[in-house]
Design a protein around this motif. Structure first.
Motif, PDB file in Angstrom:
ATOM      1  N   ARG A 111       0.817  -1.209   0.000  1.00 29.84           N
ATOM      2  CA  ARG A 111       0.000   0.000   0.000  1.00 29.84           C
ATOM      3  C   ARG A 111       0.853   1.262   0.000  1.00 29.84           C
ATOM      4  O   ARG A 111       1.961   1.243   0.493  1.00 29.84           O
ATOM      5  N   HIS A 112       0.277   2.329  -0.513  1.00 33.06           N
ATOM      6  CA  HIS A 112       0.940   3.629  -0.440  1.00 33.06           C
ATOM      7  C   HIS A 112      -0.120   4.698  -0.315  1.00 33.06           C
ATOM      8  O   HIS A 112      -1.299   4.448  -0.577  1.00 33.06           O
ATOM      9  N   SER A 113       0.317   5.897   0.072  1.00 37.24           N
ATOM     10  CA  SER A 113      -0.632   7.007   0.151  1.00 37.24           C
ATOM     11  C   SER A 113      -1.037   7.411  -1.263  1.00 37.24           C
ATOM     12  O   SER A 113      -0.363   7.073  -2.231  1.00 37.24           O
ATOM     13  N   VAL A 114      -2.145   8.124  -1.362  1.00 39.01           N
ATOM     14  CA  VAL A 114      -2.712   8.490  -2.664  1.00 39.01           C
ATOM     15  C   VAL A 114      -3.074   9.971  -2.671  1.00 39.01           C
ATOM     16  O   VAL A 114      -3.609  10.477  -1.682  1.00 39.01           O
ATOM     17  N   LEU A 115      -2.766  10.640  -3.763  1.00 38.78           N
ATOM     18  CA  LEU A 115      -3.140  12.049  -3.893  1.00 38.78           C
ATOM     19  C   LEU A 115      -4.548  12.128  -4.472  1.00 38.78           C
ATOM     20  O   LEU A 115      -4.810  11.583  -5.554  1.00 38.78           O
ATOM     21  N   VAL A 116      -5.435  12.776  -3.750  1.00 43.21           N
ATOM     22  CA  VAL A 116      -6.838  12.812  -4.190  1.00 43.21           C
ATOM     23  C   VAL A 116      -7.342  14.244  -4.350  1.00 43.21           C
ATOM     24  O   VAL A 116      -6.779  15.188  -3.804  1.00 43.21           O
ATOM     25  N   ASP A 117      -8.397  14.337  -5.109  1.00 43.22           N
ATOM     26  CA  ASP A 117      -9.143  15.574  -5.304  1.00 43.22           C
ATOM     27  C   ASP A 117      -9.908  15.857  -4.006  1.00 43.22           C
ATOM     28  O   ASP A 117     -10.677  15.025  -3.537  1.00 43.22           O
ATOM     29  N   ARG A 118      -9.657  17.011  -3.435  1.00 43.28           N
ATOM     30  CA  ARG A 118     -10.239  17.319  -2.128  1.00 43.28           C
ATOM     31  C   ARG A 118     -11.772  17.421  -2.184  1.00 43.28           C
ATOM     32  O   ARG A 118     -12.454  17.155  -1.195  1.00 43.28           O
ATOM     33  N   THR A 119     -12.281  17.794  -3.339  1.00 37.41           N
ATOM     34  CA  THR A 119     -13.744  17.999  -3.393  1.00 37.41           C
ATOM     35  C   THR A 119     -14.522  16.693  -3.367  1.00 37.41           C
ATOM     36  O   THR A 119     -15.628  16.646  -2.869  1.00 37.41           O
ATOM     37  N   ASN A 120     -13.971  15.621  -3.932  1.00 38.00           N
ATOM     38  CA  ASN A 120     -14.748  14.385  -3.975  1.00 38.00           C
ATOM     39  C   ASN A 120     -13.942  13.141  -3.555  1.00 38.00           C
ATOM     40  O   ASN A 120     -14.471  12.031  -3.566  1.00 38.00           O
ATOM     41  N   GLY A 121     -12.693  13.313  -3.212  1.00 34.31           N
ATOM     42  CA  GLY A 121     -11.906  12.173  -2.759  1.00 34.31           C
ATOM     43  C   GLY A 121     -11.389  11.255  -3.851  1.00 34.31           C
ATOM     44  O   GLY A 121     -10.735  10.254  -3.558  1.00 34.31           O
ATOM     45  N   ASP A 122     -11.665  11.568  -5.105  1.00 31.16           N
ATOM     46  CA  ASP A 122     -11.165  10.724  -6.197  1.00 31.16           C
ATOM     47  C   ASP A 122      -9.667  10.925  -6.410  1.00 31.16           C
ATOM     48  O   ASP A 122      -9.180  12.051  -6.316  1.00 31.16           O
TER      49      ASP A 122
ATOM     50  N   ALA B 131      -8.145  16.620 -12.391  1.00 34.73           N
ATOM     51  CA  ALA B 131      -8.960  15.665 -11.637  1.00 34.73           C
ATOM     52  C   ALA B 131      -9.375  14.551 -12.580  1.00 34.73           C
ATOM     53  O   ALA B 131      -9.146  14.618 -13.792  1.00 34.73           O
ATOM     54  N   SER B 132      -9.997  13.520 -12.047  1.00 34.54           N
ATOM     55  CA  SER B 132     -10.406  12.390 -12.891  1.00 34.54           C
ATOM     56  C   SER B 132     -11.385  12.841 -13.980  1.00 34.54           C
ATOM     57  O   SER B 132     -11.443  12.234 -15.048  1.00 34.54           O
ATOM     58  N   ASP B 133     -12.110  13.922 -13.730  1.00 38.06           N
ATOM     59  CA  ASP B 133     -13.058  14.400 -14.753  1.00 38.06           C
ATOM     60  C   ASP B 133     -12.461  15.491 -15.639  1.00 38.06           C
ATOM     61  O   ASP B 133     -13.153  16.093 -16.436  1.00 38.06           O
ATOM     62  N   GLY B 134     -11.194  15.761 -15.502  1.00 43.53           N
ATOM     63  CA  GLY B 134     -10.553  16.713 -16.403  1.00 43.53           C
ATOM     64  C   GLY B 134     -10.426  18.142 -15.896  1.00 43.53           C
ATOM     65  O   GLY B 134      -9.736  18.959 -16.490  1.00 43.53           O
ATOM     66  N   ARG B 135     -11.065  18.484 -14.782  1.00 42.49           N
ATOM     67  CA  ARG B 135     -10.863  19.824 -14.209  1.00 42.49           C
ATOM     68  C   ARG B 135      -9.405  20.002 -13.826  1.00 42.49           C
ATOM     69  O   ARG B 135      -8.784  19.056 -13.325  1.00 42.49           O
TER      70      ARG B 135
END
Lengths: 152, 152
Positions: A111-122, B131-135
């Motif tokens: 496992r490793h940490s993941v960089l995500v979009d703060r608005t939706n967690g993706d 982001a995953s949606d392109g933003r």
DNA sequence: AAATCTAGTTCTATTTTAGAACCAGATTCG
DNA sequence: CGAATCTGGTTCTAAAATAGAACTAGATTT
């Protein structure tokens, strides 16, 4: 001996960049700063770095304009280290290293940490290099034009 | 003393990446490799690095799977160092450092080399994180999710 | 006011680095 | 062919960087 080589006068921007942040600790300090670390002791315990090293790295990065000091946000008399505009510009370099590390340095199941979009967690998308017209460019579709050749 | 700290077991991909290529010379060697440098002596004169340093760096990068050796393409009995698939994956990290260096480390009027599209000679576009949606995402619209938290 | 915490500085031992000198095998020159 | 030179290293030394422990001054908490 002449002292560790300096690349600060190089004509290659990669060399100059490494001259500023190319040592062992600087990018880790900057990575932590992006995650909100601000105080000396937070950097020190989070990184497990010797205090002497940390003090000189923070001073160097401040002198080079990557970090700046500010009065502590909790109202105490201490100071904090925060990224400057220039320092924040290193974000994509850290993301690129992260993506490379994720791809090549973990065995399946690790496992490793993941960089995500703060608005939706993706998870964020992968970085891509594009041409001026938006085509995606691979490394072998590019070329370095030396300073002073062609249009500048 | 315990020896220079190893980050190879870290859960942060940035730390692991720096464990492999985070020293002074490795990224410069890799940069040159992207520009077509292959032979020991080419690296040595191009970088101005001491031969001993270069030999150990090439060996380490080869052991770590970033470079591999191949018989010399000119038919001589010597060998060449070329990027592996993994090593080629570092391209965007170098581009990101280049763009940061261009933006922050040159005074007005100072020249530097430029990365261009090989097909038409135009400078490449700036890197962007999406982001995953392109933003397009700025650094403060992202967040690091630690290993093991949430979906993995 | 005493105890503790923060943010360092200083010190030493060890490791890393730069650079020069050396060397063996491959290649080129006469 | 044999001698000179080139390539790709290894080995050596001195200087510099690093890790870690010990110490300290000023701020904060008790």
């Amino acid at each position: 001996m002449v002292k560790r080589v300096s690349l600060s006068g190089a004509e290659c921007p990669v060399a100059r960049a490494l001259d500023v942040i190319g040592d062992w600790w600087s990018l880790l300090i900057i990575r932590d700063a992006f995650e909100g670390v601000r105080r000396f002791s937070e950097f020190q315990t989070g990184l497990g770095i010797a205090k002497g090293m940390l003090a000189t790295r923070l001073r160097d990065l401040t002198e080079r304009g990557v970090l700046e000091t500010a009065p502590a946000s909790d109202g105490s008399a201490y100071k904090e280290y925060v990224l400057t505009e220039s320092g924040r510009g290193l974000f994509l370099a850290i993301v690129a290293l992260r993506q490379w590390g994720e791809d090549h340095l973990y065995r399946a199941g690790e496992r490793h940490s993941v960089l995500v979009d703060r608005t939706n967690g993706d998870p964020v998308a992968r970085l891509e290099l594009q041409a001026s017209d938006g085509r995606v460019l691979a490394w072998n579709e590019t070329q370095v034009r030396k300073a002073g050749e062609g249009a500048d």
